[in-house]
Write an enzyme that holds these catalytic residues in place. Structure first.
Site, PDB file in Angstrom:
ATOM      1  N   ASP A 223    -118.338  28.144  37.524  1.00  0.00           N
ATOM      2  CA  ASP A 223    -117.240  27.297  37.159  1.00  0.00           C
ATOM      3  C   ASP A 223    -116.003  27.917  36.570  1.00  0.00           C
ATOM      4  O   ASP A 223    -116.173  28.895  35.897  1.00  0.00           O
ATOM      5  CB  ASP A 223    -117.982  26.303  36.146  1.00  0.00           C
ATOM      6  N   GLU A 297    -115.981  29.386  41.786  1.00  0.00           N
ATOM      7  CA  GLU A 297    -114.932  28.530  41.708  1.00  0.00           C
ATOM      8  C   GLU A 297    -113.726  28.870  41.336  1.00  0.00           C
ATOM      9  O   GLU A 297    -113.558  29.045  39.993  1.00  0.00           O
ATOM     10  CB  GLU A 297    -115.496  27.179  41.127  1.00  0.00           C
TER      11      GLU A 297
HETATM   12  C1  NAG Z   1    -115.154  21.602  40.584  1.00  0.00           C
HETATM   13  C2  NAG Z   1    -115.554  22.038  39.174  1.00  0.00           C
HETATM   14  O1  NAG Z   1    -116.695  22.089  39.030  1.00  0.00           O
HETATM   15  N1  NAG Z   1    -114.762  21.910  38.509  1.00  0.00           N
HETATM   16  C3  NAG Z   1    -114.744  21.794  36.808  1.00  0.00           C
HETATM   17  C4  NAG Z   1    -114.080  23.292  36.252  1.00  0.00           C
HETATM   18  O2  NAG Z   1    -114.311  23.558  34.948  1.00  0.00           O
HETATM   19  C5  NAG Z   1    -113.785  22.359  34.125  1.00  0.00           C
HETATM   20  C6  NAG Z   1    -114.249  22.848  32.811  1.00  0.00           C
HETATM   21  O3  NAG Z   1    -115.744  23.278  32.818  1.00  0.00           O
HETATM   22  C7  NAG Z   1    -114.532  20.890  34.699  1.00  0.00           C
HETATM   23  O4  NAG Z   1    -114.024  19.982  33.907  1.00  0.00           O
HETATM   24  C8  NAG Z   1    -114.495  20.696  36.180  1.00  0.00           C
HETATM   25  O5  NAG Z   1    -115.281  19.689  36.624  1.00  0.00           O
END
Ligand code: NAG
Ligand code: NAG
Ligand code: CA
Ligand code: CA
Length: 579
Positions: A223, A297
């Site tokens: 993440d 990500e």
């Molecule tokens: C797509 C995804 O998982 N986004 C996450 C990115 O990180 C933030 C903080 O951990 C999350 O709020 C999001 O959902």
């Protein structure tokens, strides 16, 4: 001529098969993203859980899915619905127990479905043992986080150390009286950033990976990787410097986009960390032969995204997520823009790596809402048939739409932080997180509770898996299953790729291998068109319909003239060259 062609055949045959190597499990599968809170509630408290997921693994199998990645199910106070982890080594009580998780793994193994977990390395919860110990002055854990002194303004009032804003608006710094310092949180206040310049943090987080690999998980989705490192403040006289103004959102200095994040995003050290994690992944492959897969990500430029793959010296992630289908086009884009977006990842990616395709997730509006319900099948055709790995967010196989969530019912911090009961929905991620629609029972078969954690989207009585699976005619889910099957054909596994925008509305691509030729065509507009597919080399004569979208008037097996193909409004079709 004919004779010559025949003579040449054996040589071609050999050549083609030399390039056909055995694909590893992750290279040919479909990854299905489950948001555990919204998938299936087994005990009637209105919240999805692990037992619920276990009870539906057969559904995944039936879809043709071979792997699933679960959004976080770790212990958490849920200020950011599980992305704020209090204990990386334990399961959130409302989702179940460790025994439930082990049962899920065992059932998945039986069905040959791989389980991938979400790794949230950037931050913990402010209610983690680590952070609590830090506040008590326990030095080891104090050093796990990023601390900075405040600055006094002209009135002698203490202000945050610098201008950094959090992704969810407002200052990224929060004061803690216990230690008289501010801590950094790039996301919500409840998510203090970990300090990756501390080797203890690096080792601890590797141990988190090892812990779950030991249990049998097949990989991690990592993440918010771009936010991992902050600039090295020692290079700036021991103080974190202000970020420059970007020129966007000029009237809103508290917005994330107001600043250009040169000190808090995409820092060079991040890539080395990913390579170090990959070594941990490979440790486990060496033990039991199973490749552990890493997906990262990052919403970054393609040049930066490609660095996650690694280089000649080091391996990185097998799948740096490719978000072009989410970020680079929408229902208004022209076919040319669509081709341009799709080409982007394919152009920049290293020649020996695979692309991957993601059209939705729990942070973005649903496909049916972004592109309109008529394009659901067309988008699934892109995700499943473009060259590379496919990732489907739960519900996209039936064309779920964004649910309506009132201001009172809104729980996503990204919506709540707007403090704006009128425009909150533009920032809230709740609409794409509404409960999964299984059937037309109460709460769409998701839960027997009086009230579910988010309301079920309206219209579920007509839009659910049961209705679509049992429908006499075509349905999104049946089309999806057809595509999942088609995807196993050599042309889609190994075949080459060529794409074209025939006009502003129609995008098409050809996949071919060993004599098989397929054309996938998506008409993005409500306008009919006549297309001459002989533009594609080797395509002439007749094409046979293999799969077509829900509203299409064609049937499987219909024959289309390659040089004069009528494509109706918003129609998507997979065609095969008749030899
Ligand atoms: C797509 C995804 O998982 N986004 C996450 C990115 O990180 C933030 C903080 O951990 C999350 O709020 C999001 O959902
Ligand atoms: C953690 O942060 C949240 C805000 O996100 C706050 O409401 C809560 O009180 C904090 N908890 C502790 C123990 O500081
Ligand atoms: Ca439950
Ligand atoms: Ca960070």
């Amino acid at each position: 001529m004919r004779l010559l062609g025949l003579w040449c055949l054996p040589a071609v045959f050999l050549l083609v098969h030399a390039s056909e190597r055995e694909l590893d499990w992750w290279e040919s599968t479909i990854f299905y993203q489950i948001y555990p809170r919204s998938f299936k509630d087994s005990d009637g408290d209105g919240i999805g859980d692990l037992k619920g997921i276990t009870s539906k693994l057969e559904y995944l199998k039936e879809l043709g899915v071979g792997a699933t990645w679960l959004s976080p199910m770790f212990k958490s106070p849920m200020y950011d619905f599980g992305y704020d982890i209090a204990d990386f080594y334990d399961v959130q009580e409302e989702y179940g127990t460790m025994a439930d998780f082990e049962e899920l793994l065992a059932k998945a193994k039986e069905l040959d479905i791989k389980i991938v977990l979400d790794f949230v390395p950037n931050h913990t919860s402010n209610e983690s043992m680590w952070f609590e110990e830090a506040l008590k002055g326990h030095q080891k854990y104090f050093d796990y986080f990023v601390w900075e002194d405040g600055v006094e303004d002209e009135n002698g009032v203490l202000q945050p150390p610098n201008n950094w804003n959090s992704v969810f608006r407002k200052s990224a710094w929060e004061y803690r009286e216990e230690v008289g310092k501010y801590y950094l949180h790039q996301f919500v206040i409840g998510q203090p950033d970990l300090n990756y310049r501390n080797p203890d943090v690096v080792e601890e987080m590797k141990n988190v990976l090892r812990f779950w690999f030991d249990k049998g998980v097949a990989g991690f989705r990592v993440d918010a990787i771009a936010h991992l490192f902050e600039v090295d403040k020692e290079k700036y006289g021991g103080k974190y410097p202000d970020e420059p103004i970007s020129g966007q959102d000029l009237d809103d200095p508290l917005s994330y986009n107001y600043l250009n994040h040169i000190y808090t995003k995409d820092q060079e050290e991040t890539f080395d960390m990913v390579y170090q994690w990959r070594e941990v992944f490979d440790e486990f492959k060496e033990k039991d032969g199973l490749t552990r897969v890493m997906m990262t990500e990052a919403y970054s430029s393609p040049q930066v995204t490609m660095k996650y793959f690694g280089d000649e010296q080091q391996n990185g992630a097998q799948m740096p997520f490719n978000f072009v289908l989410i970020s680079d086009f929408n229902g208004q884009s022209s076919a040319g823009e669509i081709k341009y977006a799709i080409d982007k990842f394919l152009t920049f990616k290293p020649i020996d790596k695979l692309a991957n395709w993601v059209a939705g997730n729990h942070d973005n509006s649903r496909v049916a809402s972004r592109f309109g319900p008529k394009l659901v099948d067309g988008m699934n055709m892109l995700v499943l048939l473009l060259p590379g790995v496919a990732v489907t967010y739960m519900g996209e196989e039936i064309g779920m739409v964004d649910g309506y969530v009132s201001w009172e019912d809104t729980v996503d911090p990204s919506g709540c932080n707007t403090d704006d009961p009128i425009n909150y929905w533009k920032s809230s991620r709740d609409p794409e997180r509404t409960p999964f629609q299984w059937n037309n029972d109460k709460n769409a078969g998701f839960s027997t509770a009086e009230k579910t954690w988010l309301p079920v989207a309206e219209g579920y009585e007509q839009l659910n898996t049961e209705i679509q699976l049992n429908s006499e005619g075509r349905s999104h889910i049946k089309i999806y299953k057809g595509l999942a099957k088609l995807r196993t054909e050599p042309a889609f596994r190994y075949g080459r790729y060529e794409s074209v925008a025939f006009n502003t509305d129609v995008f098409a691509f050809r996949r071919w291998y060993d004599g098989d030729v397929y054309i996938v065509v998506v008409n993005f507009r409500d306008e009919p068109h006549t297309i001459d597919f002989t533009y594609f080399e080797g395509v002439n004569g007749h094409l046979e319909v293999v799969v077509c979208s829900l509203e299409s008037s064609r049937r499987r097996g219909d024959v289309v003239e390659a040089n004069n193909a009528k494509i109706s409004e918003s129609e998507s079709i997979v065609l095969k060259l008749v030899q």
